[in-house]
Each structure stands twice: as C-alpha cells, then as structure tokens.
Design a protein around this motif. Sequence first.
Motif, short mmCIF file in Angstrom:
data_model
loop_
_atom_site.label_atom_id
_atom_site.label_comp_id
_atom_site.label_asym_id
_atom_site.label_seq_id
_atom_site.Cartn_x
_atom_site.Cartn_y
_atom_site.Cartn_z
N SER A 16 0.86 -1.18 0.00
CA SER A 16 0.00 0.00 0.00
C SER A 16 0.90 1.23 0.00
N GLN A 17 1.21 1.74 -1.17
CA GLN A 17 2.16 2.86 -1.26
C GLN A 17 1.64 4.10 -0.56
N GLU A 18 0.31 4.27 -0.49
CA GLU A 18 -0.24 5.46 0.16
C GLU A 18 0.05 5.46 1.66
N LYS A 19 0.35 4.28 2.23
CA LYS A 19 0.66 4.19 3.66
C LYS A 19 2.16 4.29 3.92
N CYS A 20 2.97 4.24 2.88
CA CYS A 20 4.42 4.26 3.04
C CYS A 20 4.90 5.64 3.48
N LYS A 41 9.62 6.34 -1.59
CA LYS A 41 8.52 5.36 -1.53
C LYS A 41 9.05 3.97 -1.84
#
Length: 64
Positions: A16-20, A41
Amino acid sequence: MGQLIYLKDVVTLKLSQEKCIGCGMCLLVCPRAVLSLTNGKVEIANRDACMECGACSEIACRSS
Ligand code: SF4
C-alpha cells in the motif's frame, strides 16, 4: 549460487504505497531483497523472490 525463486507469479505480497512513510525499515528486515526505495517510496523490486515470511508487514504495523 543465484537467488532462489520458488515458483513464478504465485506470491501474494501486496504493497500500500499510500501508507508508506519512506522509513526504509521494511528493506532492512527483508531477507530476500524484494523491496526497494525510490524517491522516498517503497516499491516491489523482485516479487518472485518473496518467501512470504511477513517480516515487512510486522514493521508496517508498528510504524503507523
Ligand atoms: S514477506 Fe518477507 S520475503 Fe517477502 S517482502 Fe516481506 S520481508 Fe521480504
């Protein structure tokens, strides 16, 4: 000896890149160099090398 690949295209690893937050801790704990850090990222660099140990997901849970 080259890096072991168990089976191609069967790994269930998801990112989940948005959480990285770009801390890079998952790269440190991964024993198979599956992940890479680009422009702050994490990316999956070598999915087939993943042995689904779960170490990276444990770090993610503790960083949030
Ligand atoms: S599950 Fe294990 S082998 Fe796969 S990416 Fe995460 S730390 Fe690496």
